[in-house]
Design a protein around this motif. Structure first.
Motif, PDB file in Angstrom:
ATOM      1  N   TYR A 285       0.619   0.249   7.067  1.00 21.80           N
ATOM      2  CA  TYR A 285       0.979   1.663   7.125  1.00 21.80           C
ATOM      3  C   TYR A 285       2.161   1.836   8.067  1.00 21.80           C
ATOM      4  CZ  TYR A 285      -1.422   1.662  11.633  1.00 21.80           C
ATOM      5  OH  TYR A 285      -1.792   1.388  12.919  1.00 21.80           O
ATOM      6  N   GLN A 286       2.908   2.869   7.820  1.00 18.88           N
ATOM      7  CA  GLN A 286       4.075   3.229   8.621  1.00 18.88           C
ATOM      8  C   GLN A 286       4.999   2.024   8.826  1.00 18.88           C
ATOM      9  OE1 GLN A 286       2.349   5.354  12.012  1.00 18.88           O
ATOM     10  NE2 GLN A 286       2.255   7.227  10.835  1.00 18.88           N
ATOM     11  N   GLU A 287       5.434   1.756  10.064  1.00 18.67           N
ATOM     12  CA  GLU A 287       6.420   0.690  10.278  1.00 18.67           C
ATOM     13  C   GLU A 287       5.893  -0.680   9.843  1.00 18.67           C
ATOM     14  OE1 GLU A 287       5.493   2.869  12.537  1.00 18.67           O
ATOM     15  OE2 GLU A 287       7.235   3.797  13.521  1.00 18.67           O
ATOM     16  N   GLY A 288       4.594  -0.899  10.005  1.00 15.81           N
ATOM     17  CA  GLY A 288       4.036  -2.190   9.604  1.00 15.81           C
ATOM     18  C   GLY A 288       4.146  -2.424   8.114  1.00 15.81           C
ATOM     19  N   LEU A 289       3.841  -1.381   7.328  1.00 17.90           N
ATOM     20  CA  LEU A 289       3.982  -1.486   5.875  1.00 17.90           C
ATOM     21  C   LEU A 289       5.426  -1.765   5.500  1.00 17.90           C
ATOM     22  CD1 LEU A 289       2.933  -1.009   2.928  1.00 17.90           C
ATOM     23  CD2 LEU A 289       3.548   1.389   3.258  1.00 17.90           C
TER      24      LEU A 289
ATOM     25  N   TYR B  97      -5.919   4.970   9.489  1.00 18.60           N
ATOM     26  CA  TYR B  97      -4.800   5.736   8.945  1.00 18.60           C
ATOM     27  C   TYR B  97      -5.206   6.375   7.612  1.00 18.60           C
ATOM     28  CZ  TYR B  97      -0.085   6.889   7.330  1.00 18.60           C
ATOM     29  OH  TYR B  97       1.023   7.561   6.875  1.00 18.60           O
ATOM     30  N   LEU B  98      -5.853   5.602   6.746  1.00 15.17           N
ATOM     31  CA  LEU B  98      -6.345   6.167   5.487  1.00 15.17           C
ATOM     32  C   LEU B  98      -7.269   7.352   5.747  1.00 15.17           C
ATOM     33  CD1 LEU B  98      -7.345   3.182   3.142  1.00 15.17           C
ATOM     34  CD2 LEU B  98      -5.549   4.860   2.739  1.00 15.17           C
ATOM     35  N   ASP B  99      -8.154   7.199   6.718  1.00 15.38           N
ATOM     36  CA  ASP B  99      -9.110   8.255   7.033  1.00 15.38           C
ATOM     37  C   ASP B  99      -8.397   9.488   7.572  1.00 15.38           C
ATOM     38  OD1 ASP B  99     -11.783   8.875   6.786  1.00 15.38           O
ATOM     39  OD2 ASP B  99     -12.269   8.339   8.856  1.00 15.38           O
ATOM     40  N   SER B 100      -7.347   9.271   8.386  1.00 12.82           N
ATOM     41  CA  SER B 100      -6.625  10.400   8.967  1.00 12.82           C
ATOM     42  C   SER B 100      -5.912  11.215   7.897  1.00 12.82           C
ATOM     43  CB  SER B 100      -5.607   9.902  10.000  1.00 12.82           C
ATOM     44  OG  SER B 100      -4.501   9.251   9.367  1.00 12.82           O
ATOM     45  N   LEU B 101      -5.566  10.576   6.771  1.00 11.68           N
ATOM     46  CA  LEU B 101      -4.924  11.278   5.657  1.00 11.68           C
ATOM     47  C   LEU B 101      -5.941  11.953   4.740  1.00 11.68           C
ATOM     48  CD1 LEU B 101      -2.162   8.691   4.589  1.00 11.68           C
ATOM     49  CD2 LEU B 101      -1.894  10.716   6.044  1.00 11.68           C
ATOM     50  N   GLY B 102      -7.224  11.746   5.039  1.00 12.74           N
ATOM     51  CA  GLY B 102      -8.270  12.324   4.207  1.00 12.74           C
ATOM     52  C   GLY B 102      -8.470  11.596   2.895  1.00 12.74           C
ATOM     53  N   LEU B 103      -7.990  10.336   2.804  1.00 13.34           N
ATOM     54  CA  LEU B 103      -8.048   9.604   1.547  1.00 13.34           C
ATOM     55  C   LEU B 103      -9.310   8.760   1.402  1.00 13.34           C
ATOM     56  CD1 LEU B 103      -4.339   8.381   1.245  1.00 13.34           C
ATOM     57  CD2 LEU B 103      -5.421  10.337   0.126  1.00 13.34           C
TER      58      LEU B 103
END
Length: 430
Positions: free
Chosen positions: A260-264, A317-323
């Motif tokens: 996710y983000q910079e790592g992705l 991160y997935l959880d923070s997006l509600g996904l």
């Protein structure tokens, strides 16, 4: 040839399927890499499906399976069954094609050849055309990485086969066989039960669109389709695939997202975080708007030396997006491990291996990982595989990894993957 009792090594794939790589190499399936030349059983740049399925090597493989022997190409399945006690591709064919197997055996001749071969499962990697240059990929499956190809022998090999574009980056066996769709695809489509599209990036491939258009125009909506996609696009030129997909009944989307983000954006060079997760949201909304269909959205998170430290953070991160709460029903989340020692966490220096091990042990108890494991119980075993992988003796050294990691342009490791960057810094100081 008829047989009421299948041998313990029988697999339906050698009777009704062949897998193709972009340069034309034919294999029994996408994981049958064992044996000579990475499991090669034929060459689609030179021969047709019917010719390959009845060549001497294929006849020998079928006779071995009927006799209870284990073909060398199939080591991945034997390892899953005998070592990891996990269901294998071979075993899934026994249920997926249970009603077809008697007919396949009936059409098998004493020499192992098949009368009037059929194709029930289609998985052709038509091209290495891809818009990303992923750290854990290579030029055979990424035209972007082919721009930085260093192996001149590979170039000569592909040119000699007539499967290389004039620019020297895109590989496709269709170049050598421009009538491939007319000969090896469309005549078999009526029998095909399932399609698997991967790449390269399959949604960028002309051949994928031509097949999808054929299915749509002929209203073959009950065909099962599986995609393995990098989630950078849901369109091809002016074609919105969502408008076509809504007509079908059975589609599984496997979304390859390794961070996710910079790592992705570091691991999957040229990807954009907001685009990838924006498209993931669109697919989930598409699934939710078509609950009468068998649509599913899955994530495949491929562990490597680059991201094994950040698995918990990825799920947070997935959880923070509600996904995370929208992965239900037929959806799945898969944790696997990258191919090739140069990408394996086993190549880390000892001090980093211990840090990684302790980090992941602590992460096991985190609320988000407990939530994920409760929803997808097999994931905990896959998560814990890191402990066994860290004990392996890699073919390469960490010095070679550092050179490998720096070979491609992209975001700096220091800001994208700070823990791995710190490992490199501490190692080099030693």
């Amino acid at each position: 040839m008829t047989n009421n009792k299948l041998s313990p090594t029988f697999c339906a794939y050698p009777w009704m399927h062949l897998h193709a790589w972009p340069e034309g190499k034919a294999m029994l399936c996408c994981i049958a890499h064992g044996g000579e030349n990475g499991g090669e059983v034929g060459d689609f740049s030179k021969n047709t499906f019917v010719e390959i399925i009845n060549n001497e090597k294929m006849k020998s493989i079928r006779l071995k399976m009927l006799a209870g022997e284990k073909p060398e190409q199939c080591t991945a399945c034997w390892e899953n069954e005998d070592v990891h006690d996990r269901p294998s591709f071979r075993q899934t064919t026994l249920t997926s094609y249970a009603t077809e197997i008697p007919l396949l055996l009936e059409k098998t001749n004493p020499d192992g050849s098949i009368t009037d071969p059929v194709m029930y499962y289609m998985d052709f990697r038509f091209s290495n055309l891809c818009n990303l240059g992923c750290k854990t990929c290579g030029s055979p499956l990424s035209s972007t990485l082919a721009n930085w190809r260093a192996d001149k022998n590979e170039l000569r090999f592909l040119k000699d086969k007539n499967v290389l574009s004039d620019r020297g980056t895109i590989t496709s066996f269709v170049y050598a066989r421009p009538d491939f769709l007319e000969v090896d695809v469309f005549p078999h489509i009526k029998d095909v039960k399932g399609f698997y599209f991967a790449g390269g990036e399959p949604l960028m491939h002309t051949e994928h669109y031509e097949i999808l258009k054929y299915l749509n125009e002929n209203e073959m909506y009950d065909k099962s389709i599986i995609y393995s996609t990098n989630m950078t696009t849901l369109k091809w030129k002016s074609i919105d695939f969502l408008e076509i997909w809504k007509n079908f009944n059975n589609i599984q989307f496997i979304c390859s997202i390794d961070g996710y983000q910079e790592g992705l954006e570091y691991i999957r060079n040229k990807s954009k975080n907001d685009v990838v997760f924006g498209n993931l949201k669109k697919l989930i909304e598409f699934k939710m708007a078509n609950l009468d269909k068998n649509f599913s959205v899955s994530i495949c998170y491929t562990h490597s030396i680059y991201n094994a430290y950040y698995t918990r953070e990825f799920f947070e991160y997935l959880d923070s997006l509600g996904l995370l709460d929208h992965f239900t029903g037929l959806d799945n989340i898969m944790l696997n491990y990258s191919f090739g020692d140069i990408n394996s966490p086993s190549i880390l220096p000892d001090f980093a291996k211990e840090e990684l091990k302790q980090k992941r042990i602590a992460d096991l108890e985190s609320p988000v990982m407990q939530k994920v494991f409760a929803r997808f119980p097999p994931l905990q075993n896959d998560f814990n595989m890191i402990h066994e992988i860290l004990t392996r003796t890699p073919e390469f050294t960490f010095d070679e990894f550092i050179t490998h990691a720096k070979r491609d342009p992209g975001n700096p490791m220091e800001t994208s993957l700070p823990w791995l960057a710190s490992v490199v810094e501490r190692y080099e100081k030693q």
